[in-house]
Design a protein around this motif. Sequence first.
Motif, PDB file in Angstrom:
ATOM      1  N   ILE A 101       0.831  -1.201   0.000  1.00  0.00           N
ATOM      2  CA  ILE A 101       0.000   0.000   0.000  1.00  0.00           C
ATOM      3  C   ILE A 101       0.867   1.253   0.000  1.00  0.00           C
ATOM      4  CG2 ILE A 101      -1.823   1.246   1.229  1.00  0.00           C
ATOM      5  CD1 ILE A 101      -2.656  -1.484   2.427  1.00  0.00           C
ATOM      6  N   ALA A 102       1.947   1.210   0.760  1.00  0.00           N
ATOM      7  CA  ALA A 102       2.844   2.368   0.834  1.00  0.00           C
ATOM      8  C   ALA A 102       3.482   2.681  -0.517  1.00  0.00           C
ATOM      9  CB  ALA A 102       3.934   2.118   1.877  1.00  0.00           C
ATOM     10  N   PHE A 103       3.758   1.651  -1.303  1.00  0.00           N
ATOM     11  CA  PHE A 103       4.353   1.870  -2.631  1.00  0.00           C
ATOM     12  C   PHE A 103       3.457   2.776  -3.472  1.00  0.00           C
ATOM     13  CE2 PHE A 103       5.017   0.789  -7.088  1.00  0.00           C
ATOM     14  CZ  PHE A 103       6.404   0.881  -7.196  1.00  0.00           C
ATOM     15  N   ALA A 104       2.150   2.498  -3.439  1.00  0.00           N
ATOM     16  CA  ALA A 104       1.202   3.317  -4.202  1.00  0.00           C
ATOM     17  C   ALA A 104       1.108   4.723  -3.617  1.00  0.00           C
ATOM     18  CB  ALA A 104      -0.165   2.644  -4.202  1.00  0.00           C
ATOM     19  N   VAL A 105       1.084   4.811  -2.297  1.00  0.00           N
ATOM     20  CA  VAL A 105       0.957   6.116  -1.639  1.00  0.00           C
ATOM     21  C   VAL A 105       2.160   7.001  -1.952  1.00  0.00           C
ATOM     22  CG1 VAL A 105       0.855   7.279   0.610  1.00  0.00           C
ATOM     23  CG2 VAL A 105      -0.539   5.233   0.185  1.00  0.00           C
ATOM     24  N   LYS A 106       3.361   6.421  -1.915  1.00  0.00           N
ATOM     25  CA  LYS A 106       4.574   7.196  -2.229  1.00  0.00           C
ATOM     26  C   LYS A 106       4.589   7.654  -3.686  1.00  0.00           C
ATOM     27  CE  LYS A 106       7.451   4.859   1.225  1.00  0.00           C
ATOM     28  NZ  LYS A 106       8.541   3.849   1.436  1.00  0.00           N
ATOM     29  N   SER A 107       3.988   6.841  -4.571  1.00  0.00           N
ATOM     30  CA  SER A 107       3.907   7.240  -5.976  1.00  0.00           C
ATOM     31  C   SER A 107       3.002   8.456  -6.138  1.00  0.00           C
ATOM     32  CB  SER A 107       3.364   6.086  -6.826  1.00  0.00           C
ATOM     33  OG  SER A 107       4.225   4.966  -6.759  1.00  0.00           O
ATOM     34  N   LYS A 108       1.945   8.519  -5.331  1.00  0.00           N
ATOM     35  CA  LYS A 108       0.992   9.629  -5.422  1.00  0.00           C
ATOM     36  C   LYS A 108       1.539  10.882  -4.737  1.00  0.00           C
ATOM     37  CE  LYS A 108      -3.097  11.493  -6.294  1.00  0.00           C
ATOM     38  NZ  LYS A 108      -4.377  10.940  -5.817  1.00  0.00           N
ATOM     39  N   TRP A 109       2.176  10.697  -3.582  1.00  0.00           N
ATOM     40  CA  TRP A 109       2.676  11.840  -2.819  1.00  0.00           C
ATOM     41  C   TRP A 109       4.169  11.632  -2.483  1.00  0.00           C
ATOM     42  CZ3 TRP A 109      -2.098   9.544  -1.203  1.00  0.00           C
ATOM     43  CH2 TRP A 109      -3.236  10.291  -1.535  1.00  0.00           C
ATOM     44  N   PRO A 110       5.058  11.775  -3.459  1.00  0.00           N
ATOM     45  CA  PRO A 110       6.488  11.500  -3.241  1.00  0.00           C
ATOM     46  C   PRO A 110       7.143  12.433  -2.232  1.00  0.00           C
ATOM     47  CG  PRO A 110       6.124  12.541  -5.384  1.00  0.00           C
ATOM     48  CD  PRO A 110       4.780  12.191  -4.848  1.00  0.00           C
ATOM     49  N   GLU A 111       6.499  13.565  -1.955  1.00  0.00           N
ATOM     50  CA  GLU A 111       7.091  14.536  -1.026  1.00  0.00           C
ATOM     51  C   GLU A 111       6.788  14.206   0.428  1.00  0.00           C
ATOM     52  OE1 GLU A 111       2.910  15.959  -1.763  1.00  0.00           O
ATOM     53  OE2 GLU A 111       4.518  15.004  -2.937  1.00  0.00           O
ATOM     54  N   TRP A 112       5.930  13.219   0.679  1.00  0.00           N
ATOM     55  CA  TRP A 112       5.546  12.893   2.050  1.00  0.00           C
ATOM     56  C   TRP A 112       6.695  12.235   2.804  1.00  0.00           C
ATOM     57  CZ3 TRP A 112      -0.096  10.577   2.504  1.00  0.00           C
ATOM     58  CH2 TRP A 112      -1.014  11.583   2.177  1.00  0.00           C
ATOM     59  N   THR A 113       6.735  12.470   4.111  1.00  0.00           N
ATOM     60  CA  THR A 113       7.712  11.797   4.956  1.00  0.00           C
ATOM     61  C   THR A 113       7.247  10.367   5.234  1.00  0.00           C
ATOM     62  OG1 THR A 113       6.622  12.457   7.009  1.00  0.00           O
ATOM     63  CG2 THR A 113       8.240  13.997   6.081  1.00  0.00           C
ATOM     64  N   ASN A 114       8.162   9.539   5.737  1.00  0.00           N
ATOM     65  CA  ASN A 114       7.797   8.154   6.065  1.00  0.00           C
ATOM     66  C   ASN A 114       6.681   8.093   7.103  1.00  0.00           C
ATOM     67  OD1 ASN A 114       9.578   6.977   4.275  1.00  0.00           O
ATOM     68  ND2 ASN A 114      11.232   6.784   5.784  1.00  0.00           N
ATOM     69  N   SER A 115       6.716   8.999   8.064  1.00  0.00           N
ATOM     70  CA  SER A 115       5.674   8.987   9.095  1.00  0.00           C
ATOM     71  C   SER A 115       4.318   9.365   8.502  1.00  0.00           C
ATOM     72  CB  SER A 115       6.044   9.941  10.237  1.00  0.00           C
ATOM     73  OG  SER A 115       6.182  11.272   9.758  1.00  0.00           O
ATOM     74  N   GLN A 116       4.295  10.300   7.561  1.00  0.00           N
ATOM     75  CA  GLN A 116       3.042  10.658   6.889  1.00  0.00           C
ATOM     76  C   GLN A 116       2.501   9.471   6.083  1.00  0.00           C
ATOM     77  OE1 GLN A 116       4.662  14.279   4.941  1.00  0.00           O
ATOM     78  NE2 GLN A 116       2.784  15.304   5.635  1.00  0.00           N
ATOM     79  N   VAL A 117       3.412   8.804   5.364  1.00  0.00           N
ATOM     80  CA  VAL A 117       3.011   7.652   4.557  1.00  0.00           C
ATOM     81  C   VAL A 117       2.450   6.553   5.450  1.00  0.00           C
ATOM     82  CG1 VAL A 117       3.848   5.776   3.078  1.00  0.00           C
ATOM     83  CG2 VAL A 117       4.593   8.133   2.660  1.00  0.00           C
ATOM     84  N   ASN A 118       3.174   6.232   6.522  1.00  0.00           N
ATOM     85  CA  ASN A 118       2.750   5.136   7.396  1.00  0.00           C
ATOM     86  C   ASN A 118       1.409   5.432   8.062  1.00  0.00           C
ATOM     87  OD1 ASN A 118       4.964   3.499   6.877  1.00  0.00           O
ATOM     88  ND2 ASN A 118       6.202   4.409   8.508  1.00  0.00           N
ATOM     89  N   ALA A 119       1.193   6.677   8.462  1.00  0.00           N
ATOM     90  CA  ALA A 119      -0.078   7.037   9.090  1.00  0.00           C
ATOM     91  C   ALA A 119      -1.221   6.908   8.088  1.00  0.00           C
ATOM     92  CB  ALA A 119      -0.001   8.470   9.629  1.00  0.00           C
ATOM     93  N   HIS A 120      -0.985   7.337   6.854  1.00  0.00           N
ATOM     94  CA  HIS A 120      -2.017   7.254   5.811  1.00  0.00           C
ATOM     95  C   HIS A 120      -2.311   5.795   5.468  1.00  0.00           C
ATOM     96  CE1 HIS A 120      -4.329   8.945   2.460  1.00  0.00           C
ATOM     97  NE2 HIS A 120      -3.834   7.991   1.704  1.00  0.00           N
ATOM     98  N   VAL A 121      -1.255   4.999   5.341  1.00  0.00           N
ATOM     99  CA  VAL A 121      -1.419   3.580   5.021  1.00  0.00           C
ATOM    100  C   VAL A 121      -2.228   2.879   6.103  1.00  0.00           C
ATOM    101  CG1 VAL A 121      -0.176   1.381   4.826  1.00  0.00           C
ATOM    102  CG2 VAL A 121       0.627   3.388   3.559  1.00  0.00           C
TER     103      VAL A 121
END
Length: 266
Positions: A101-121
């Motif tokens: 799931i994080a792979f897709a999220v990082k593709s959409k929002w590459p500027e996000w930090t890891n903590s932002q990605v993990n919280a969203h995931v």
Amino acid sequence: MTQGFLKVQGLRKAFPAAGGAGELVVFDNVNFEIDRGDFVCIIGHSGCGKTTILNVLAGLEEPTAGHSFVDGREISGPSLDRGVVFQSHALMPWMTVRGNIAFAVKSKWPEWTNSQVNAHVQLFIDMVHLQGSEDKKPSQLSGGMKQRVGIARAFAIQPKMLLLDEPFGALDALTRGNIQDELVTIVRQTQQTVFMITHDVDEAILLSDKIFLMSNGPRAVLAEIVVNPLPRDRTRATMHHDPKFYELRNHLIDFLVHRSKTFAAA
């Protein structure tokens, strides 16, 4: 709702015929519009081009003729504006649930930090009730759990439109029913626009606002658009008690058994 959020105009798909003589037309002159927030199911026999239409909408396949627009922009290639869930889960086997799931999220929002990605995931893992399975790989998951990951991944990128290609077709009846219920809840919460292929008439009645009926291929056409008359808050347990359910179900089955053939021949 946005009127004509998805517009399909004069869509046609043909392949060269065997031996190079002429062409095989899968479907021809397909036209429809879907409003923002609509849930549409498309039904038809194998060979009528349902998956090809979905692939065109996903930007994975080029039509022979015609145009498709989402939110005023013509579809040209894949886009994170459109999330796709296939019948086969299409997960990356070396990644965990969280990683897929994080792979897709990082593709959409590459500027996000890891903590932002993990919280969203985690929000979307929770949404499909996969808490505790975050670090499992696909080989450690059941078929139903894999499809939940695919659904979570598609919703996590917050697409303008969700495209589902028989996502529950390979699941047992109980798992299928449970995920249908979850999908209904999620779509109502997010007001997501959905275009879904199914062979299951009851599934179409449960999920959709409109049902598109394709005639038999080759040279299939969009024969009829049926508006679902049942209330939107219907459930699997209650919809059978509505007299309109049987009227609608009989209409759809009659089309599939009889009129899909005669319409194609007309």
